[in-house]
Design an enzyme around this catalytic site. Structure first.
Site, PDB file in Angstrom:
ATOM      1  CG  ASP A 134      -3.454  -5.825  -4.514  1.00 32.85           C
ATOM      2  OD1 ASP A 134      -4.497  -5.352  -4.034  1.00 32.85           O
ATOM      3  OD2 ASP A 134      -2.356  -5.796  -3.918  1.00 32.85           O
ATOM      4  NE  ARG A 181     -14.556  -6.186  -5.929  1.00 27.08           N
ATOM      5  CZ  ARG A 181     -13.669  -6.386  -4.966  1.00 27.08           C
ATOM      6  NH1 ARG A 181     -12.372  -6.260  -5.230  1.00 27.08           N
ATOM      7  NH2 ARG A 181     -14.046  -6.699  -3.748  1.00 27.08           N
ATOM      8  CG  ASP A 224      -3.691   3.554  -0.242  1.00 29.90           C
ATOM      9  OD1 ASP A 224      -3.407   4.683   0.179  1.00 29.90           O
ATOM     10  OD2 ASP A 224      -4.352   2.727   0.419  1.00 29.90           O
ATOM     11  CG  HIS A 250      -5.545  -1.355  -1.910  1.00 26.13           C
ATOM     12  ND1 HIS A 250      -5.264  -1.780  -0.632  1.00 26.13           N
ATOM     13  CD2 HIS A 250      -5.339  -0.013  -1.923  1.00 26.13           C
ATOM     14  CE1 HIS A 250      -4.898  -0.719   0.092  1.00 26.13           C
ATOM     15  NE2 HIS A 250      -4.939   0.352  -0.673  1.00 26.13           N
ATOM     16  CG  ASP A 310      -1.810  -1.127   1.378  1.00 24.52           C
ATOM     17  OD1 ASP A 310      -1.788  -1.986   0.492  1.00 24.52           O
ATOM     18  OD2 ASP A 310      -2.551  -1.194   2.372  1.00 24.52           O
ATOM     19  CB  CYS A 332      -1.844  -6.811   0.610  1.00 23.33           C
ATOM     20  SG  CYS A 332      -3.375  -6.976  -0.294  1.00 23.33           S
ATOM     21  CB  SER A 367      -9.613  -7.643   2.400  1.00 16.81           C
ATOM     22  OG  SER A 367      -8.511  -6.859   2.768  1.00 16.81           O
ATOM     23  CB  SER A 368     -14.045  -8.523  -0.365  1.00 16.09           C
ATOM     24  OG  SER A 368     -13.151  -8.756  -1.432  1.00 16.09           O
TER      25      SER A 368
HETATM   26  N1  GLY Z   1     -10.047  -4.305  -2.337  1.00 13.90           N
HETATM   27  C1  GLY Z   1      -9.737  -5.406  -1.562  1.00 13.90           C
HETATM   28  C2  GLY Z   1     -10.830  -6.391  -1.465  1.00 13.90           C
HETATM   29  O1  GLY Z   1     -11.576  -6.660  -2.361  1.00 13.90           O
HETATM   30  O2  GLY Z   1     -10.984  -6.940  -0.451  1.00 13.90           O
END
Ligand code: GLY
Length: 376
Positions: free
Chosen positions: A246, A263, A195, A244, A107, A350, A297-298
């Site tokens: 990634d 996405r 970031d 982010h 980051d 990350c 995060s997801s």
């Molecule tokens: N942007 C990070 C995630 O999807 O968790």
């Protein structure tokens, strides 16, 4: 003196990398930028303070096993110096009760060729996080006469920097989806904010995610700062918390990218990849329906892999479908347990920042087309 810092992309053979540490990590207090990042239904909302020692120890075990795996593959590994993150951050423009941590160097540090550029991040709690990396940066500076040790303009992060009304009592995920699709973010265009993890490095082209942590002014800054590069803006509707790139858009080798199927890169922005013969595959679904407890995060950290070379990638071991997909795409997959580290700042990509990859600055997109370039 030898070359220490040199990396132009995320897929050429990795030789030297920084791996974060979980020590002293805090759940930082709510603030204008992070309010819009912590998911609405997350138990982390309103929580603050140091993470418990047992979770820190478990995360460090997995970070250390990443280090061992990398070293066993001949990659040199450096680690940051954790500072006492459980202390207030006070500047002329804001105060907040604690800092964050140094698990996700990705980051903070943007490596472009022989330069490492420290990012002007939008979270107040992360204002001084770069200090954990400064001992390494000083060492590289002393040992590599070509290393460019750079810091983007330090942001104010006062109330002018944010849409202070972005979050109110009536906010819903649908509203967030609508706003982010229209590029209405919590961060305004008052000053340069980004970031480093929002920037995908592909040789001469830098693809920047416009989201909650990176604004358009940052892209204009990067255009002026890297005059030999081409700067592109990309965004991914479908993500209510776009931060982010990634866990959304991940290259595995020249010509091949996996894209989060929830996405998708919009059609006009796909043109540059299509015009240059790149394949974009939908990433496999995650094995999980929820991230680990107290994680920002997801579940899409399933995609957040670390590519070691054009044929080798480290993937979280429980993500069987993602491992299988990468195997079918011709990658040799090295599975590694890493979910205990996720709450400390993300996945395998990350948790690392490039110092050195073999290779030079290639032009992977000789056919430039309008759609993403910020200056076309
Ligand atoms: N942007 C990070 C995630 O999807 O968790």
């Amino acid at each position: 003196m030898s070359t220490i810092v040199s990396s132009w992309n995320d897929f050429d053979p990795l030789k030297h990398v920084i791996v974060g540490r979980a020590d002293n990590t805090c759940i930082s207090p709510s603030e204008p930028a992070s309010k819009a990042k912590v998911p609405l239904d997350s138990p982390m909302r309103g929580m603050t303070g140091p993470r418990t020692l047992d979770t820190v120890e478990k995360a460090n075990v997995q970070l250390d096993s990443l280090v061992k795996l990398l070293e066993s593959r001949g990659v040199k590994v450096d680690r940051p110096t954790p500072i006492q993150f459980n202390q207030a951050v006070v500047t002329p423009n804001f105060m907040t009760g604690s800092m964050f941590g140094c698990m996700p160097p990705r980051d903070v540090l943007l490596t472009v060729g022989n330069e490492i550029l420290a990012a002007p991040m939008s979270f107040r709690a992360r204002y001084f996080e770069y200090l954990a990396y400064w001992p390494l940066m000083r060492q590289y500076f002393d040992e590599d006469k070509n290393f460019r040790f750079e810091q983007a303009p330090r942001p104010e992060l006062g109330d002018n920097s944010y849409d202070m009304a972005y979050f109110d009592d009536h906010i819903t995920e649908d509203i967030l989806l609508e706003r982010t699709a229209k590029l209405h973010m919590v961060t305004k265009e008052y000053e340069i904010l980004f970031d480093a993890a929002d920037i995908l490095r592909m040789g001469k082209d830098l693809f920047c995610q416009h989201g909650l942590t990176t604004n358009r002014k940052a892209m204009e800054y990067l255009r002026r700062h890297f005059p030999n590069h081409r700067i592109h803006a990309v965004n991914f509707p479908g993500d209510p918390y776009p931060i982010h790139i990634d866990a959304t858009f991940v290259p595995l080798r020249p010509g091949l990218i996996i894209n989060n199927p929830t996405r998708k890169l919009p059609e006009p922005q796909r043109k540059i990849f299509e015009a240059n013969g790149w394949e974009i595959h939908d990433a496999a679904l995650s094995a999980h329906t929820e991230p680990p407890a107290l994680c920002y995060s997801s579940v899409w950290l399933s995609m957040n892999c670390l590519v070691l070379d054009h044929k080798t990638v480290i993937v979280e071991e429980s993500e069987k479908a993602q491992c299988e997909q990468m195997d079918k795409l011709g990658m040799n997959v090295l599975p590694l347990a890493f979910r205990d580290a996720y709450p400390f700042g993300g996945g395998l990509h990350c948790a690392t920042a490039d110092v050195h990859r073999e290779g030079t600055c290639e032009d992977y997109f000789p056919k430039q087309v309008p759609g993403t370039r910020i200056d076309l």
